[in-house]
Design a protein around this motif. Structure first.
Motif, PDB file in Angstrom:
ATOM      1  N   ILE A  73       0.858  -1.205   0.000  1.00  0.00           N
ATOM      2  CA  ILE A  73       0.000   0.000   0.000  1.00  0.00           C
ATOM      3  C   ILE A  73       0.888   1.246   0.000  1.00  0.00           C
ATOM      4  O   ILE A  73       0.666   2.187  -0.767  1.00  0.00           O
ATOM      5  N   ALA A  74       1.909   1.236   0.870  1.00  0.00           N
ATOM      6  CA  ALA A  74       2.811   2.397   0.972  1.00  0.00           C
ATOM      7  C   ALA A  74       3.529   2.650  -0.355  1.00  0.00           C
ATOM      8  O   ALA A  74       3.820   3.794  -0.710  1.00  0.00           O
ATOM      9  N   SER A  75       3.793   1.585  -1.119  1.00  0.00           N
ATOM     10  CA  SER A  75       4.458   1.747  -2.418  1.00  0.00           C
ATOM     11  C   SER A  75       3.540   2.406  -3.442  1.00  0.00           C
ATOM     12  O   SER A  75       4.013   2.994  -4.418  1.00  0.00           O
ATOM     13  N   ASP A  76       2.218   2.285  -3.232  1.00  0.00           N
ATOM     14  CA  ASP A  76       1.246   2.875  -4.160  1.00  0.00           C
ATOM     15  C   ASP A  76       0.981   4.343  -3.849  1.00  0.00           C
ATOM     16  O   ASP A  76       0.352   5.039  -4.642  1.00  0.00           O
ATOM     17  N   LEU A  77       1.402   4.806  -2.654  1.00  0.00           N
ATOM     18  CA  LEU A  77       1.057   6.175  -2.227  1.00  0.00           C
ATOM     19  C   LEU A  77       2.236   7.121  -2.427  1.00  0.00           C
ATOM     20  O   LEU A  77       3.385   6.769  -2.142  1.00  0.00           O
ATOM     21  N   ARG A  78       1.926   8.328  -2.881  1.00  0.00           N
ATOM     22  CA  ARG A  78       2.939   9.359  -3.077  1.00  0.00           C
ATOM     23  C   ARG A  78       3.293   9.984  -1.718  1.00  0.00           C
ATOM     24  O   ARG A  78       2.392  10.298  -0.939  1.00  0.00           O
ATOM     25  N   CYS A  79       4.566  10.157  -1.461  1.00  0.00           N
ATOM     26  CA  CYS A  79       4.971  10.822  -0.220  1.00  0.00           C
ATOM     27  C   CYS A  79       4.618  12.305  -0.359  1.00  0.00           C
ATOM     28  O   CYS A  79       5.079  12.964  -1.294  1.00  0.00           O
ATOM     29  N   PRO A  80       3.771  12.860   0.546  1.00  0.00           N
ATOM     30  CA  PRO A  80       3.285  14.233   0.355  1.00  0.00           C
ATOM     31  C   PRO A  80       4.365  15.304   0.470  1.00  0.00           C
ATOM     32  O   PRO A  80       4.267  16.345  -0.171  1.00  0.00           O
ATOM     33  N   ASP A  81       5.382  15.067   1.308  1.00  0.00           N
ATOM     34  CA  ASP A  81       6.392  16.118   1.479  1.00  0.00           C
ATOM     35  C   ASP A  81       7.741  15.727   0.863  1.00  0.00           C
ATOM     36  O   ASP A  81       8.785  16.114   1.364  1.00  0.00           O
ATOM     37  N   CYS A  82       7.692  14.943  -0.222  1.00  0.00           N
ATOM     38  CA  CYS A  82       8.935  14.596  -0.941  1.00  0.00           C
ATOM     39  C   CYS A  82       8.731  14.900  -2.422  1.00  0.00           C
ATOM     40  O   CYS A  82       7.642  15.264  -2.843  1.00  0.00           O
ATOM     41  N   GLN A  83       9.786  14.697  -3.168  1.00  0.00           N
ATOM     42  CA  GLN A  83       9.707  14.873  -4.615  1.00  0.00           C
ATOM     43  C   GLN A  83       9.838  13.495  -5.273  1.00  0.00           C
ATOM     44  O   GLN A  83      10.911  12.892  -5.237  1.00  0.00           O
ATOM     45  N   GLY A  84       8.751  13.010  -5.849  1.00  0.00           N
ATOM     46  CA  GLY A  84       8.798  11.782  -6.642  1.00  0.00           C
ATOM     47  C   GLY A  84       9.148  10.517  -5.887  1.00  0.00           C
ATOM     48  O   GLY A  84       9.744   9.607  -6.478  1.00  0.00           O
TER      49      GLY A  84
END
Lengths: 159, 181
Positions: free
Chosen positions: A45-56
């Protein structure tokens, strides 16, 4: 010196070995796969989600405070018995489809591409039509009578 | 046939120009909020001065919820001046609430001492769960919530006087018109 094995045993031994091997393969293939652990499901699941405070980066790949907290929330939700889809949806409800690295409703992505492709297609069609050679102009045949009249008029002008 | 051919020019050019205008006129980093029109996430957090504040405490008047950090310079510094002015202008008719984003209480206190003590509370969000509940991607980011607790507006980047005036007026008119669904 051991007596060589009589040839008549060779076939049953080979058959037995083959059956044993076949049985082993069948057991390995048909054995029910081990269910992924909660940590594995959480990582997926974590691999499918974009990190909100990172770039890419995905939430799984980042050690930012938000990614850490999202991973904790994923784990807490899975422990509470929620399905992976429900967990994903809980983040989409807060961040929108943006949070998914592969959006499930790609209309927003496909629409501009579609409009551009359609425009290029129409443009190509237009240029193609413009480049087709025009019909050759058919010059009406000049009759002998017309030719004689033209010659007469020319002579009259010269005179 | 020639008319048709010339008609193709606007048919091709207009959508492409509109698409480009749309693309270039928006900040690619700005994420539209999924919370607009939905109830504000509920919370119970401690403020910088040690009081407990819940989302239910914010019912009854428009709220400007501002996610900020002392390291968010210069955007949060500029915005702090705007918020000080808004707090002075609106008084108790609008509730401003700060939420500290990935920052220490000491950092916030130093910032306030340097750029002006706010009259509004600042919530501590130590693990960032409220920021995640609001879908925050980085400070400054603000949300305007109406008197009924419905999120009405998201500001990506620093608030300006004009944005606060527009959005507060809009939220007040929505509430007055009974659209506080």
């Amino acid at each position: 010196m051991a007596e060589p094995m009589p040839r008549r045993y060779a076939f049953p031994i080979a058959l037995g070995a083959l059956l044993a091997l076949g049985g082993l393969v069948a057991v390995m293939v048909l054995r029910p796969g081990l269910a992924p652990s909660q940590a594995e499901v959480g990582h997926e699941i974590a691999s499918d989600l974009r990190c909100p405070d990172c770039q890419g980066l995905s939430v799984a790949d980042s050690s930012s405070p938000s990614a850490t907290e999202i991973r904790r929330q994923i784990d807490a939700q899975l422990s509470a018995g929620r399905s992976p889809d429900q967990v994903r949806r809980s983040f989409v409800d807060r961040y929108g489809e943006w949070i998914l690295l592969s959006p499930t409703a790609p209309i927003a992505t496909l629409l501009p591409v579609g409009v551009l492709l359609a425009a290029i297609g129409v443009l190509a069609l237009w240029i193609g039509r413009a480049r087709t050679p025009a019909q050759p102009v058919t010059v009406p045949a000049v009759s002998d009578l017309d030719r004689a009249r033209a010659r007469e008029e020319a002579e009259a002008l010269d005179a | 046939m020639r008319t048709l051919r010339w008609l193709l020019v606007p048919i091709v050019v207009v959508p492409v120009v509109l698409l480009l205008l749309h693309g270039f006129s928006r900040d690619p980093a700005a994420i539209p909020s999924a919370l607009i029109g939905k109830p504000m996430p509920s919370f119970s957090l401690v403020t910088l001065d040690g009081r407990t504040m819940t989302s239910a405490d914010l019912r009854g008047k428009p709220v400007v919820l501002n996610f900020w950090a002392s390291w968010c310079i210069p955007a949060c510094v500029d915005e702090h001046a705007v918020l000080l002015e808004a707090a002075r202008q609106y008084g108790s008719s609008v509730q401003i609430v700060g939420v500290l984003y990935q920052d220490s209480p000491d950092g916030a206190r130093t910032f306030d001492a340097r750029y002006g003590e706010p009259s509004w509370p600042t919530l501590l969000d130590p693990n960032g769960s409220l920021a995640i509940d609001f879908g925050v991607s980085g400070p400054p980011e603000s949300y305007v919530v109406d008197a009924n607790g419905i999120v009405r507006y998201k500001q990506f980047g620093p608030l300006t006087q004009a944005v606060i005036a527009d959005q507060v007026a809009r939220v007040l008119s929505l509430t007055a018109a009974g659209r506080g669904d």
